[in-house]
Design a protein around this motif. Structure first.
Motif, short mmCIF file in Angstrom:
data_model
loop_
_atom_site.label_atom_id
_atom_site.label_comp_id
_atom_site.label_asym_id
_atom_site.label_seq_id
_atom_site.Cartn_x
_atom_site.Cartn_y
_atom_site.Cartn_z
N GLU A 86 70.41 56.85 20.91
CA GLU A 86 70.08 55.54 20.35
C GLU A 86 71.34 54.72 20.09
OE1 GLU A 86 66.98 58.39 18.47
OE2 GLU A 86 69.08 58.48 19.02
N ASP A 87 72.36 55.39 19.57
CA ASP A 87 73.62 54.71 19.29
C ASP A 87 74.26 54.22 20.58
OD1 ASP A 87 75.92 53.90 17.70
OD2 ASP A 87 76.94 55.63 18.56
N TRP A 88 74.24 55.05 21.60
CA TRP A 88 74.83 54.68 22.89
C TRP A 88 74.09 53.49 23.50
CZ3 TRP A 88 73.83 56.64 28.30
CH2 TRP A 88 74.90 56.32 29.15
N VAL A 89 72.76 53.54 23.50
CA VAL A 89 71.98 52.42 24.04
C VAL A 89 72.22 51.16 23.21
CG1 VAL A 89 69.63 51.57 24.47
CG2 VAL A 89 70.25 53.90 25.14
N ALA A 90 72.35 51.30 21.90
CA ALA A 90 72.65 50.15 21.04
C ALA A 90 74.01 49.55 21.39
CB ALA A 90 72.60 50.55 19.57
N ARG A 91 74.99 50.41 21.69
CA ARG A 91 76.32 49.92 22.08
C ARG A 91 76.27 49.20 23.43
NH1 ARG A 91 80.05 54.41 22.50
NH2 ARG A 91 78.36 55.82 22.07
N ILE A 92 75.48 49.73 24.37
CA ILE A 92 75.33 49.09 25.68
C ILE A 92 74.69 47.71 25.50
CG2 ILE A 92 74.17 49.21 27.92
CD1 ILE A 92 74.29 52.34 27.55
N THR A 93 73.62 47.68 24.70
CA THR A 93 72.90 46.43 24.44
C THR A 93 73.84 45.41 23.80
OG1 THR A 93 70.86 47.69 24.15
CG2 THR A 93 70.88 45.45 23.29
N GLN A 94 74.61 45.84 22.82
CA GLN A 94 75.54 44.94 22.15
C GLN A 94 76.61 44.44 23.11
OE1 GLN A 94 75.19 43.84 18.83
NE2 GLN A 94 76.60 42.34 19.70
N TYR A 95 77.08 45.32 23.98
CA TYR A 95 78.09 44.90 24.96
C TYR A 95 77.51 43.81 25.88
CZ TYR A 95 81.86 44.94 28.29
OH TYR A 95 82.90 44.54 29.09
N LEU A 109 79.48 48.30 33.11
CA LEU A 109 78.86 48.78 31.87
C LEU A 109 79.20 50.24 31.62
CD1 LEU A 109 75.28 47.22 31.98
CD2 LEU A 109 77.15 46.61 30.43
N SER A 110 79.11 51.05 32.67
CA SER A 110 79.38 52.48 32.49
C SER A 110 80.84 52.71 32.11
CB SER A 110 79.00 53.27 33.73
OG SER A 110 79.80 52.92 34.83
N TYR A 111 81.74 51.89 32.63
CA TYR A 111 83.16 52.01 32.28
C TYR A 111 83.38 51.66 30.80
CZ TYR A 111 88.13 51.03 31.95
OH TYR A 111 89.44 51.02 31.55
N HIS A 112 82.83 50.53 30.38
CA HIS A 112 83.05 50.06 29.00
C HIS A 112 82.27 50.86 27.97
CE1 HIS A 112 85.57 46.67 29.97
NE2 HIS A 112 84.74 46.34 30.94
N CYS A 113 81.16 51.46 28.38
CA CYS A 113 80.32 52.19 27.43
C CYS A 113 80.39 53.70 27.63
CB CYS A 113 78.89 51.68 27.52
SG CYS A 113 78.75 49.93 27.10
N HIS A 114 81.29 54.15 28.46
CA HIS A 114 81.62 55.58 28.61
C HIS A 114 80.43 56.44 29.04
CE1 HIS A 114 85.30 54.37 26.72
NE2 HIS A 114 84.65 53.96 25.66
N GLY A 115 80.02 56.29 30.27
CA GLY A 115 78.97 57.13 30.84
C GLY A 115 78.90 56.89 32.34
N SER A 116 78.19 57.75 33.03
CA SER A 116 78.05 57.55 34.47
C SER A 116 77.03 56.45 34.73
CB SER A 116 77.59 58.84 35.16
OG SER A 116 76.22 59.08 34.90
N PRO A 117 77.16 55.70 35.82
CA PRO A 117 76.19 54.64 36.12
C PRO A 117 74.75 55.16 36.20
CG PRO A 117 78.12 54.39 37.52
CD PRO A 117 78.27 55.69 36.79
N TYR A 118 74.58 56.31 36.83
CA TYR A 118 73.24 56.87 36.97
C TYR A 118 72.63 57.20 35.60
CZ TYR A 118 69.53 60.20 37.94
OH TYR A 118 68.33 60.86 37.96
#
Length: 194
Positions: A86-95, A109-118
């Motif tokens: 939830e926190d990660w998705v909230a950070r993506i949404t905020q970005y 997005l994956s670079y700035h929010c630290h995760g793989s694109p998939y």
């Protein structure tokens, strides 16, 4: 604060180690790991660089790690109340909300929010009910509506202001999402306020 080791602190088990190197969020809440050389503690899902296994110890929860003198990781925020996903998705949404004007791709997005694109695409869709691309479009259309309602700027300028510099694409997308062209939408708003 100096790190204080206690007898109940354990080296990492094989299962825990696998969770750490795989950044497995299903283990979040089950244990916290700390790295002796950095003095930092993390959730198993943390995307930080994998530490040397010999420097890792585990705790049942964040307060134990903090009491032992470790400080929380700024990346995974192991003391936050939201769950890791939830926190990660909230950070993506905020970005996205903060950078909707920029060229946003799944890779960015994956670079700035630290995760793989998939993983980002799949997780975001599961939690938000839409893909990141759909959320970006929705955000841009919402901002465009605000600009159309509150200014006399040309449609092409508004498109550029919300991150869609191609006027034909902006007009087509706006009409597909709202049922109106931007000019018709503005005209309709003005007729309603008379």
């Amino acid at each position: 604060m100096k790190i204080r080791m206690k007898n109940h602190e354990a080296p990492v088990s094989e299962k825990q180690w696998r969770a750490i190197i795989d950044c497995d969020s299903s283990y979040d809440g089950l244990f916290i790991y700390a790295v002796l050389t950095t003095g930092i503690f993390c959730k198993p899902s943390c995307r930080s660089r994998v530490p040397n296994r010999g420097n890792v110890i585990v705790f049942g929860h964040a307060e134990e790690a903090r009491t032992a003198g470790f400080r929380p990781c700024k990346r995974c925020k192991p003391t936050d109340r939201l769950g890791p996903i939830e926190d990660w998705v909230a950070r993506i949404t905020q970005y996205i909300d903060d950078h909707y004007k920029d060229p946003l791709t799944l890779e960015a997005l994956s670079y700035h929010c630290h995760g793989s694109p998939y993983h980002l695409q799949r997780t975001f869709k599961r939690w938000k009910g839409m893909t990141p691309g759909e959320y970006i479009q929705r955000t841009r259309i919402r901002k465009a509506k605000e600009l159309l309602a509150g200014s006399d700027k040309p449609v092409a300028e508004i498109g550029t202001a919300v991150g869609m510099p191609s006027a034909p694409y902006f007009i087509t997308l706006f009409k597909r999402k709202t049922g109106y062209t931007p000019a018709d939408f503005r005209k309709l708003l003005r007729e309603k306020t008379r």
